[in-house]
Design a protein around this motif. Sequence first.
Motif, PDB file in Angstrom:
ATOM      1  N   ARG A 172       0.830  -1.210   0.000  1.00 60.69           N
ATOM      2  CA  ARG A 172       0.000   0.000   0.000  1.00 60.69           C
ATOM      3  C   ARG A 172       0.860   1.253   0.000  1.00 60.69           C
ATOM      4  NH1 ARG A 172      -1.465   3.121   4.112  1.00 60.69           N
ATOM      5  NH2 ARG A 172      -0.814   1.559   5.652  1.00 60.69           N
ATOM      6  N   ARG A 222       2.204   2.120  -3.268  1.00 63.45           N
ATOM      7  CA  ARG A 222       1.160   2.432  -4.246  1.00 63.45           C
ATOM      8  C   ARG A 222       1.008   1.335  -5.296  1.00 63.45           C
ATOM      9  NH1 ARG A 222      -0.582   7.522  -3.570  1.00 63.45           N
ATOM     10  NH2 ARG A 222       0.724   8.942  -2.330  1.00 63.45           N
ATOM     11  N   CYS A 227      -6.565  -4.660   6.064  1.00 66.88           N
ATOM     12  CA  CYS A 227      -7.659  -4.632   7.031  1.00 66.88           C
ATOM     13  C   CYS A 227      -8.100  -6.044   7.400  1.00 66.88           C
ATOM     14  CB  CYS A 227      -8.826  -3.836   6.457  1.00 66.88           C
ATOM     15  SG  CYS A 227     -10.249  -3.723   7.560  1.00 66.88           S
ATOM     16  N   ILE A 229      -3.477  -0.192  -4.612  1.00 63.40           N
ATOM     17  CA  ILE A 229      -3.760   0.439  -3.322  1.00 63.40           C
ATOM     18  C   ILE A 229      -5.055  -0.079  -2.707  1.00 63.40           C
ATOM     19  CG2 ILE A 229      -4.241   2.619  -2.172  1.00 63.40           C
ATOM     20  CD1 ILE A 229      -2.459   3.995  -4.169  1.00 63.40           C
ATOM     21  N   LEU A 230      -6.124  -0.171  -3.503  1.00 65.98           N
ATOM     22  CA  LEU A 230      -7.401  -0.611  -2.955  1.00 65.98           C
ATOM     23  C   LEU A 230      -7.319  -2.041  -2.444  1.00 65.98           C
ATOM     24  CD1 LEU A 230     -10.378  -0.120  -2.401  1.00 65.98           C
ATOM     25  CD2 LEU A 230     -10.861  -0.818  -4.768  1.00 65.98           C
ATOM     26  N   LEU A 231      -6.747  -2.928  -3.247  1.00 70.87           N
ATOM     27  CA  LEU A 231      -6.605  -4.325  -2.837  1.00 70.87           C
ATOM     28  C   LEU A 231      -5.700  -4.451  -1.620  1.00 70.87           C
ATOM     29  CD1 LEU A 231      -7.150  -7.306  -3.335  1.00 70.87           C
ATOM     30  CD2 LEU A 231      -5.212  -7.325  -4.931  1.00 70.87           C
ATOM     31  N   SER A 232      -4.623  -3.667  -1.589  1.00 68.83           N
ATOM     32  CA  SER A 232      -3.699  -3.710  -0.455  1.00 68.83           C
ATOM     33  C   SER A 232      -4.375  -3.258   0.832  1.00 68.83           C
ATOM     34  CB  SER A 232      -2.475  -2.834  -0.747  1.00 68.83           C
ATOM     35  OG  SER A 232      -1.776  -3.286  -1.879  1.00 68.83           O
ATOM     36  N   CYS A 233      -5.192  -2.206   0.729  1.00 62.62           N
ATOM     37  CA  CYS A 233      -5.913  -1.726   1.914  1.00 62.62           C
ATOM     38  C   CYS A 233      -6.884  -2.775   2.429  1.00 62.62           C
ATOM     39  CB  CYS A 233      -6.660  -0.441   1.589  1.00 62.62           C
ATOM     40  SG  CYS A 233      -5.601   1.005   1.346  1.00 62.62           S
ATOM     41  N   LEU A 234      -7.595  -3.413   1.503  1.00 60.23           N
ATOM     42  CA  LEU A 234      -8.543  -4.450   1.907  1.00 60.23           C
ATOM     43  C   LEU A 234      -7.830  -5.621   2.555  1.00 60.23           C
ATOM     44  CD1 LEU A 234     -10.982  -4.458  -1.167  1.00 60.23           C
ATOM     45  CD2 LEU A 234     -11.402  -3.527   1.112  1.00 60.23           C
TER      46      LEU A 234
END
Length: 249
Positions: free
Chosen positions: A72, A75, A86, A78-83
């Motif tokens: 994340r 970069r 979490c 980013i979206l997949l890494s954040c999910l």
Amino acid sequence: IVHVTTAGTIGAWWFSPPLAEYNYNRGICCSHSSAVTGSLHRACTYSFGSICFGSLLIAILQTLEQLARRARRNRRAILLSCLMECLLSCLRGWMEYFNSWAFVYVALYGYPYIEAGKNVMTLFQTRGWTTIIADRLVFRVLFFCNLALAAFVGSMGVLCNFGMNGFRNNDRSSSMIESFWIAFLIAFLISNTVLFVVESAVRTVIVCFAESPAEFQEHHSELYEPMQAAWTEAYPTITFTMTVTHTMT
């Protein structure tokens, strides 16, 4: 190891009070009783593999969480890494909480880690103790006690700093802030270690009271009635039977 040792000691007091009180009655420090030394020996030998296996699962989740966090920050997706970060964080927290109960079974009955985990889930599912797992009031109280103690010690650090330096230090406010946080962190770490023993003892008592209330009534009859009344008042939908399902190793 501290958690398993504490749980084993509480188990010895629950199932075999003379084992836990033998040396104490002879004027020897209770920390040297056969219950404590025996529990520590089992934690470092017979149960050490189960402890390592449970800790390995946590380490794997922590590693995956760090990889997701690094992706994340770089970069990359980013979206997949954040999910993923979490999700892995939630899994790690759940696994740490699950381990705290599984290690109680490891300490009490000498189960391997997998079998201990199955027994934890079976216990709370079949006896309706799911609400107790969700209810972490005791552990929240211990956490706030930890914070309060650390804040008190931090305040004492500020007073000591002021008493030694007075108004001679031109940067007095900065010095006092540093004194507060240094004392706060030291006190927090020490009290957290001490209160962790209390937290381990509470979880062990919950498991023992669910599994073997008959032994508690037999060995500690003066404590059984008040505890039964308190638990019935707090959790009226929870029932338990006077049966013996395990033997302590």
